[in-house]
Design an enzyme around this catalytic site. Structure first.
Site, short mmCIF file in Angstrom:
data_model
loop_
_atom_site.label_atom_id
_atom_site.label_comp_id
_atom_site.label_asym_id
_atom_site.label_seq_id
_atom_site.Cartn_x
_atom_site.Cartn_y
_atom_site.Cartn_z
N ASP A 87 -35.49 -42.70 -21.07
CA ASP A 87 -34.62 -42.33 -19.97
C ASP A 87 -35.42 -41.51 -18.96
O ASP A 87 -36.43 -40.89 -19.31
CB ASP A 87 -33.42 -41.51 -20.46
CG ASP A 87 -32.26 -41.57 -19.47
OD1 ASP A 87 -31.38 -42.43 -19.64
OD2 ASP A 87 -32.25 -40.76 -18.52
N CYS A 115 -22.39 -53.69 -18.43
CA CYS A 115 -20.96 -53.59 -18.71
C CYS A 115 -20.16 -53.91 -17.44
O CYS A 115 -19.27 -53.18 -17.06
CB CYS A 115 -20.59 -52.22 -19.27
SG CYS A 115 -21.03 -50.83 -18.21
N ASP A 136 -30.51 -52.30 -21.01
CA ASP A 136 -29.08 -52.13 -20.76
C ASP A 136 -28.98 -51.44 -19.40
O ASP A 136 -28.95 -50.22 -19.30
CB ASP A 136 -28.44 -51.30 -21.87
CG ASP A 136 -26.93 -51.22 -21.71
OD1 ASP A 136 -26.29 -52.29 -21.59
OD2 ASP A 136 -26.39 -50.10 -21.69
N CYS A 185 -33.24 -48.11 -21.00
CA CYS A 185 -32.25 -47.23 -20.36
C CYS A 185 -31.29 -46.77 -21.44
O CYS A 185 -30.17 -47.25 -21.54
CB CYS A 185 -31.51 -47.96 -19.24
SG CYS A 185 -32.60 -48.72 -18.01
N ALA A 186 -31.72 -45.82 -22.26
CA ALA A 186 -31.14 -45.65 -23.59
C ALA A 186 -30.01 -44.64 -23.70
O ALA A 186 -29.15 -44.78 -24.58
CB ALA A 186 -32.24 -45.26 -24.58
N ALA A 187 -30.01 -43.57 -22.91
CA ALA A 187 -29.04 -42.49 -23.11
C ALA A 187 -27.60 -43.00 -22.98
O ALA A 187 -27.34 -43.88 -22.17
CB ALA A 187 -29.29 -41.37 -22.10
N PRO A 188 -26.69 -42.49 -23.82
CA PRO A 188 -26.84 -41.38 -24.78
C PRO A 188 -27.33 -41.81 -26.16
O PRO A 188 -27.36 -40.99 -27.08
CB PRO A 188 -25.43 -40.82 -24.86
CG PRO A 188 -24.55 -42.00 -24.66
CD PRO A 188 -25.26 -42.86 -23.66
N GLY A 189 -27.67 -43.08 -26.34
CA GLY A 189 -28.30 -43.48 -27.59
C GLY A 189 -27.47 -44.32 -28.53
O GLY A 189 -27.88 -44.56 -29.67
N GLY A 190 -26.31 -44.81 -28.10
CA GLY A 190 -25.50 -45.66 -28.97
C GLY A 190 -26.23 -46.91 -29.41
O GLY A 190 -26.28 -47.24 -30.60
#
Length: 266
Positions: free
Chosen positions: A107, A205, A152, A83-88
């Protein structure tokens, strides 16, 4: 909250960037836990920060920076950030793993994949790939393809209320009941991508146990091929003995965050 940067260690080091910020008259200090983090005590506005324009740094909150260190990518490995976006976290994994490590950021929305590609290009990373993929079904297509997998997960975001003040009005109790089901589906599917002997990391988070430790406990019960590892062995966090990392704002002076690391039997 103060602005937090993550140093792009593929281009520079934290000490050099701190010195450069000082020359520019920008008060800055190293993050307490993240070895790549820098806090700006006064926020001049992101358009004034040359380090963001030239790719020496990216904006990323300190707890979020801890995740890639817990994943601990190695050279020549294949890493999935589901679940990668926005890529941090995707770009952080690619930086830590080095140019021979390939990181796939996935994503479900195509326009979000472009954000990952933009950030990778901005940071000068050539080992990031994107996957248009549903996290709930990714394991059906890529079973056993990754050395390490990061989930994530979409969550209630209760740990980052100071950054996203509108969440106080957009969240309701029903979210806390429906999100765990989605998180379980994503974790179950993503775990299928892990090769024998590989690593699975789950993070959110939020501070809600139903989205954190209980998700992991249920997963481990249903997947005996995985066992939990002490996350603090890869990145010590003051006041935490593990096995999970659960940051609490009132105790740790950081955003609420949860990280669990698991290993698949080899």
């Amino acid at each position: 909250p103060p602005l937090c940067l993550r140093v792009n260690t593929a281009q520079t080091c934290r000490e050099d960037l701190l010195a450069d910020l000082e020359k520019q008259g920008l008060p800055a200090r190293p993050a307490t836990v993240s070895p790549d983090g820098i806090y700006l005590d006064g926020n001049p506005g992101i358009h004034e920060l040359t380090c963001l324009r030239d790719g020496r740094a990216i904006i990323q909150d300190e707890p979020s920076q801890l995740v890639a260190h817990i994943v601990d990518p190695q050279p020549h490995e294949v890493i999935f950030d589901v679940c990668a976006a926005p890529g941090g976290k995707t770009t952080h994994l690619a930086t830590l793993g080095g140019p021979s490590c390939v990181v796939y950021g996935g994503d479900i929305h195509e326009h979000k994949l472009r954000l990952i590609e933009y950030n990778a290009q901005k940071l000068g990373l050539k080992n990031v790939r994107t996957l248009l993929q549903n996290g709930c079904t990714i394991g059906q297509k890529y079973a056993g393809k990754a050395d390490r997998v990061l989930v994530d997960a979409p969550c209630s975001g209760l740990g980052v209320l100071r950054h996203k003040i509108d969440l106080r009005w957009r969240k309701n109790p029903s979210d806390l009941r429906t999100l765990p089901a989605l998180q379980r589906r994503i974790l179950d599917s993503a775990s299928q991508c892990v090769r024998p002997g590989g690593i699975l990391v789950y993070s959110t988070c939020t501070m809600n146990d139903d989205e954190n430790s209980r998700i992991v406990a249920e997963f481990l019960k249903n997947h005996p091929e995985f066992h939990v590892e002490n996350a603090t062995q890869w990145l010590p966090v003051p006041g935490h003995e593990g096995p999970f990392i659960q940051l609490l704002p009132q105790r740790d002076s950081l955003d609420g965050f949860f990280i669990a690391r698991m290993k698949k039997e080899g």
